[in-house]
Design a protein around this motif. Structure first.
Motif, short mmCIF file in Angstrom:
data_model
loop_
_atom_site.label_atom_id
_atom_site.label_comp_id
_atom_site.label_asym_id
_atom_site.label_seq_id
_atom_site.Cartn_x
_atom_site.Cartn_y
_atom_site.Cartn_z
N ASP A 102 0.85 -1.20 0.00
CA ASP A 102 0.00 0.00 0.00
C ASP A 102 0.88 1.25 0.00
O ASP A 102 2.02 1.21 0.46
CB ASP A 102 -0.88 0.04 1.27
N PRO A 103 0.35 2.37 -0.51
CA PRO A 103 1.12 3.62 -0.42
C PRO A 103 1.23 4.08 1.03
O PRO A 103 0.31 3.84 1.83
CB PRO A 103 0.30 4.61 -1.25
N CYS A 104 2.33 4.73 1.37
CA CYS A 104 2.51 5.28 2.71
C CYS A 104 1.51 6.43 2.91
O CYS A 104 1.37 7.27 2.03
CB CYS A 104 3.93 5.80 2.87
N PRO A 105 0.79 6.47 4.05
CA PRO A 105 -0.16 7.56 4.27
C PRO A 105 0.52 8.92 4.42
O PRO A 105 -0.13 9.96 4.28
CB PRO A 105 -0.86 7.18 5.57
N GLU A 106 1.83 8.93 4.69
CA GLU A 106 2.49 10.22 4.99
C GLU A 106 3.39 10.75 3.88
O GLU A 106 3.79 11.90 3.91
CB GLU A 106 3.33 10.09 6.27
#
Ligand code: ADP
Length: 216
Positions: free
Chosen positions: A148-152
């Protein structure tokens, strides 16, 4: 200059707190784990030497670490608001070395903060947590999955090779055997302030920020 040494077991939230605090106090964040992982990713000479050590959750030899930290602190101590050391010292010789390096550089005693978290909580937190491949931001395993893409940031999430349950237990044993004595050595030279690491990350940040503000 405000210099901080942040201590605490793996999984104490040390990396997360180090990023937040260095940002809000304008400090240079020196994470030895991050420097070493970047070396592994970049296949540098240092990276090739340390790759299998990191994957096993063992410690990189003290002589290599001392060269790295002496160079890094000499650089980040010039100008700037100060630095925050995350992941160093991890052994008694490293602690002795750190005291010596600061003396050589003419830097006064840093603020040493220890984040305190019980073992059971640590194993639970670390087994399978997700880390981003760009800036080591940490996401709880319940909130996302690998890839998943990093949320930050624009990095991608992966499970660190040393975040499997066996390696986590090994890292905790290494911590008890090697890093507790490092803390004792720092405490012989400088005051060490203990901070409760349980609760919401923002609350822990507040507690540590309070300690840093009280010191200045
Ligand atoms: P954590 O605190 O979650 O264990 P770090 O990112 O601080 O993770 O460190 C990851 C790994 O990098 C360690 O398990 C160890 O192999 C290596 N490492 C980091 N700092 C040091 C150090 N000061 N001395 C020896 N090895 C280190």
């Amino acid at each position: 200059m405000r210099n901080v040494v942040l201590m605490g077991p793996p999984g104490s939230g040390k990396g997360t707190q180090a990023s937040r605090l260095s940002e809000s106090f304008g400090l240079e964040h020196v994470s030895t784990g991050e420097i070493l992982r970047a070396a592994v990713r970049g296949h540098s000479e240092l990276g090739l030497k340390v790759e299998s050590i990191l994957a096993a959750g063992e410690l990189v030899p003290d002589d290599l670490m001392m060269v790295l930290i002496r160079e890094t602190l000499a650089t980040v101590s010039v100008g700037g608001a100060g630095w925050l050391l995350d992941g160093f010292p991890r052994t008694k010789p490293q602690a002795e070395g750190l005291v010596e390096v600061l003396e050589d550089l003419g830097i006064e005693a840093p603020t040493v903060v220890e984040i305190v978290v019980p073992d059971e909580e640590i194993v639970e937190r670390l087994s399978g947590r997700l880390t981003c491949d760009k800036a080591s931001h940490v996401t709880a395993k319940g909130d996302a999955k690998e890839g998943d893409p990093c949320p930050e940031c624009d990095g991608a999430l992966y499970i660190r090779a040393d975040d499997t349950p066996e390696t986590v237990r090994n890292r905790l044993n290494v911590f008890r055997a090697k890093t507790e004595p490092a803390k004792a050595e720092l405490a012989r030279n400088w005051p060490v302030v203990q901070v409760n690491g349980l609760g919401r990350p923002a609350d822990v940040t507040q507690r540590i920020a309070g300690v840093l503000e009280a010191e200045h």
